[in-house]
Design a protein around this motif. Structure first.
Motif, PDB file in Angstrom:
ATOM      1  N   ASP A   1       0.839  -1.200   0.000  1.00 13.71           N
ATOM      2  CA  ASP A   1       0.000   0.000   0.000  1.00 13.71           C
ATOM      3  C   ASP A   1       0.875   1.252   0.000  1.00 13.71           C
ATOM      4  N   GLN A   2       1.972   1.200   0.750  1.00 14.23           N
ATOM      5  CA  GLN A   2       2.881   2.345   0.810  1.00 14.23           C
ATOM      6  C   GLN A   2       3.579   2.567  -0.525  1.00 14.23           C
ATOM      7  N   VAL A   3       4.026   1.475  -1.156  1.00 13.29           N
ATOM      8  CA  VAL A   3       4.710   1.596  -2.445  1.00 13.29           C
ATOM      9  C   VAL A   3       3.754   2.123  -3.512  1.00 13.29           C
ATOM     10  N   SER A   4       2.551   1.580  -3.564  1.00 11.01           N
ATOM     11  CA  SER A   4       1.587   2.019  -4.583  1.00 11.01           C
ATOM     12  C   SER A   4       1.180   3.477  -4.355  1.00 11.01           C
ATOM     13  N   PHE A   5       1.075   3.907  -3.096  1.00  9.13           N
ATOM     14  CA  PHE A   5       0.775   5.315  -2.815  1.00  9.13           C
ATOM     15  C   PHE A   5       1.912   6.205  -3.299  1.00  9.13           C
ATOM     16  N   LEU A   6       3.130   5.792  -3.037  1.00  9.81           N
ATOM     17  CA  LEU A   6       4.303   6.565  -3.473  1.00  9.81           C
ATOM     18  C   LEU A   6       4.333   6.694  -4.994  1.00  9.81           C
ATOM     19  N   VAL A   7       4.081   5.591  -5.696  1.00 11.14           N
ATOM     20  CA  VAL A   7       4.121   5.611  -7.153  1.00 11.14           C
ATOM     21  C   VAL A   7       3.043   6.531  -7.721  1.00 11.14           C
ATOM     22  N   GLN A   8       1.820   6.395  -7.236  1.00 10.80           N
ATOM     23  CA  GLN A   8       0.737   7.213  -7.781  1.00 10.80           C
ATOM     24  C   GLN A   8       0.930   8.694  -7.453  1.00 10.80           C
ATOM     25  N   THR A   9       1.447   8.993  -6.274  1.00 10.52           N
ATOM     26  CA  THR A   9       1.696  10.389  -5.911  1.00 10.52           C
ATOM     27  C   THR A   9       2.776  10.990  -6.793  1.00 10.52           C
ATOM     28  N   ALA A  10       3.883  10.260  -6.959  1.00 10.59           N
ATOM     29  CA  ALA A  10       4.975  10.750  -7.796  1.00 10.59           C
ATOM     30  C   ALA A  10       4.523  10.910  -9.247  1.00 10.59           C
ATOM     31  N   ALA A  11       3.755   9.947  -9.737  1.00  8.36           N
ATOM     32  CA  ALA A  11       3.274  10.013 -11.119  1.00  8.36           C
ATOM     33  C   ALA A  11       2.337  11.204 -11.319  1.00  8.36           C
ATOM     34  N   ALA A  12       1.472  11.452 -10.335  1.00  7.52           N
ATOM     35  CA  ALA A  12       0.553  12.587 -10.427  1.00  7.52           C
ATOM     36  C   ALA A  12       1.321  13.905 -10.477  1.00  7.52           C
ATOM     37  N   LEU A  13       2.330  14.047  -9.630  1.00 10.68           N
ATOM     38  CA  LEU A  13       3.123  15.279  -9.594  1.00 10.68           C
ATOM     39  C   LEU A  13       3.947  15.430 -10.872  1.00 10.68           C
ATOM     40  N   GLY A  14       4.498  14.313 -11.340  1.00  8.39           N
ATOM     41  CA  GLY A  14       5.282  14.366 -12.564  1.00  8.39           C
ATOM     42  C   GLY A  14       4.446  14.772 -13.765  1.00  8.39           C
ATOM     43  N   ARG A  15       3.232  14.245 -13.844  1.00 10.60           N
ATOM     44  CA  ARG A  15       2.350  14.590 -14.955  1.00 10.60           C
ATOM     45  C   ARG A  15       1.739  15.970 -14.780  1.00 10.60           C
ATOM     46  N   ALA A  16       1.603  16.423 -13.543  1.00 13.51           N
ATOM     47  CA  ALA A  16       1.054  17.759 -13.306  1.00 13.51           C
ATOM     48  C   ALA A  16       1.976  18.829 -13.884  1.00 13.51           C
ATOM     49  N   GLY A  17       3.286  18.545 -13.886  1.00 14.09           N
ATOM     50  CA  GLY A  17       4.231  19.494 -14.469  1.00 14.09           C
ATOM     51  C   GLY A  17       4.065  19.617 -15.968  1.00 14.09           C
ATOM     52  N   GLY A  18       3.624  18.527 -16.605  1.00 17.42           N
ATOM     53  CA  GLY A  18       3.310  18.568 -18.028  1.00 17.42           C
ATOM     54  C   GLY A  18       4.499  18.572 -18.962  1.00 17.42           C
ATOM     55  N   THR A  19       5.706  18.334 -18.456  1.00 18.95           N
ATOM     56  CA  THR A  19       6.890  18.339 -19.311  1.00 18.95           C
ATOM     57  C   THR A  19       7.656  17.024 -19.171  1.00 18.95           C
ATOM     58  N   ASP A  20       8.549  16.777 -20.123  1.00 16.70           N
ATOM     59  CA  ASP A  20       9.395  15.582 -20.036  1.00 16.70           C
ATOM     60  C   ASP A  20      10.253  15.627 -18.786  1.00 16.70           C
ATOM     61  N   ALA A  21      10.704  16.826 -18.428  1.00 13.90           N
ATOM     62  CA  ALA A  21      11.583  16.974 -17.265  1.00 13.90           C
ATOM     63  C   ALA A  21      10.873  16.573 -15.977  1.00 13.90           C
ATOM     64  N   THR A  22       9.616  16.979 -15.807  1.00 15.24           N
ATOM     65  CA  THR A  22       8.891  16.641 -14.577  1.00 15.24           C
ATOM     66  C   THR A  22       8.530  15.167 -14.532  1.00 15.24           C
ATOM     67  N   ARG A  23       8.187  14.610 -15.704  1.00 11.74           N
ATOM     68  CA  ARG A  23       7.890  13.181 -15.743  1.00 11.74           C
ATOM     69  C   ARG A  23       9.141  12.347 -15.440  1.00 11.74           C
ATOM     70  N   ASN A  24      10.269  12.781 -15.984  1.00 12.26           N
ATOM     71  CA  ASN A  24      11.509  12.063 -15.718  1.00 12.26           C
ATOM     72  C   ASN A  24      11.951  12.224 -14.268  1.00 12.26           C
ATOM     73  N   ALA A  25      11.645  13.363 -13.665  1.00  9.09           N
ATOM     74  CA  ALA A  25      11.949  13.550 -12.243  1.00  9.09           C
ATOM     75  C   ALA A  25      11.153  12.557 -11.405  1.00  9.09           C
ATOM     76  N   ALA A  26       9.900  12.314 -11.796  1.00  8.25           N
ATOM     77  CA  ALA A  26       9.070  11.327 -11.096  1.00  8.25           C
ATOM     78  C   ALA A  26       9.668   9.932 -11.236  1.00  8.25           C
ATOM     79  N   VAL A  27      10.166   9.621 -12.430  1.00 11.85           N
ATOM     80  CA  VAL A  27      10.802   8.319 -12.669  1.00 11.85           C
ATOM     81  C   VAL A  27      12.013   8.153 -11.765  1.00 11.85           C
TER      82      VAL A  27
END
Length: 278
Positions: free
Chosen positions: A127-153
């Motif tokens: 549950d902790q890992v899946s929460f971390l992944v979805q939170t990071a993915a949401a923030l990375g996509r919220a930035g809307g750029t390759d840089a923010t998505r790659n930062a999430a990765v």
């Protein structure tokens, strides 16, 4: 068959963020479906009977307590899990729209925070890992750029490496792990054990100790796989993936396999210095 698996692995690694949110969403989907079907834990006298667990997670304000009490109503709990399953299905689907995926990720992360007190007893590291992944993915996509998505990765990958390393380092002070007896002791429990596997470990104590020490070494040394630009990262991830599949079989930790596997392309991207461009 092997060529198909290779192509699937290459495709997953080419889109580490998409793979992370997709497989992690499968963890959320399985979790919510389990909670929808299994209501006994929340019924009077159950492990998560709200009349008892309510005091375990006190709110700081009356408003927040009212929100928790509202969510704890069984129809609301069921509706929330149904909506979570739908959000997970969106992420698992081929939908590519960045904003749609961002909203679905954010909903899964936010709703997980809301529903957590209702399932206080029974949650685990998946549950902790899946929460971390979805939170990071949401923030990375919220930035809307390759840089923010790659930062999430990069963040997801780093957190996974830290998780494995910390798990191993935390085991080191334990006498049972250093002596090699921990695995057999776990397998003899009713909650996480397996009778057949325990009997095999008792029959071959040398093998039992070897497996125990191997798990300890793999976890403690996992961060070293980042060296030399991830030269051995593929082999390391394959071994750890096999480890989680074995845990799913013998310990019943099936969601762990989905949750951690979702992060593997991100770990590989971190080690190799690559990212996702879409």
């Amino acid at each position: 068959m092997l060529s198909r698996l290779r192509r699937a692995a290459e495709s997953a690694c080419a889109k580490p963020l998409t793979t992370a949110e997709r497989l992690s969403a499968a963890t959320h989907l399985l979790s919510s479906l389990e909670y929808i079907v299994r209501r006994t834990d929340r019924e009077p006298g159950g492990l998560n009977d709200w009349t008892h667990t309510r005091a375990q997670v006190p709110a700081k304000t009356r408003t927040m307590q009212a929100v928790k009490d509202f969510i704890a109503r069984e129809p609301v709990t069921q509706a929330l899990h149904t909506s979570r399953a739908l959000a997970a299905a969106v992420l698992i689907s081929p939908v590519k729209n960045n904003k749609v995926r961002m909203v679905a990720n954010a909903y899964l992360a936010g709703s997980q925070l809301l529903i957590y007190p209702r399932h206080l007893f029974g949650t685990d590291g998946s549950d902790q890992v899946s929460f971390l992944v979805q939170t990071a993915a949401a923030l990375g996509r919220a930035g809307g750029t390759d840089a923010t998505r790659n930062a999430a990765v990069q963040f997801i990958g780093a957190q996974t490496v830290l998780s494995y390393g910390a798990s191993g380092w935390a085991k080191l002070p334990g006498d049972a792990w250093r002596s090699g007896d921990a695995l057999a002791k776990i397998m003899r429990t009713q909650t996480y054990g397996d009778e057949w596997f325990y009997n095999q470990l008792e029959k071959y104590p040398a093998v039992s100790r070897a497996v125990c020490h191997t798990v300890l070494a793999l976890e403690c040394g996992f961060p070293l796989l980042l060296l030399k630009k991830g030269k051995y990262i593929d082999a390391g991830l394959l071994v750890m993936g096999t480890f989680h599949v074995a845990n799913a079989r013998f310990m019943g930790l099936s969601r762990f396999a989905w949750a951690f596997a979702s992060t593997y392309p991100s770990v590989r991207a971190l080690a190799k210095g690559t990212g996702e461009a879409a």
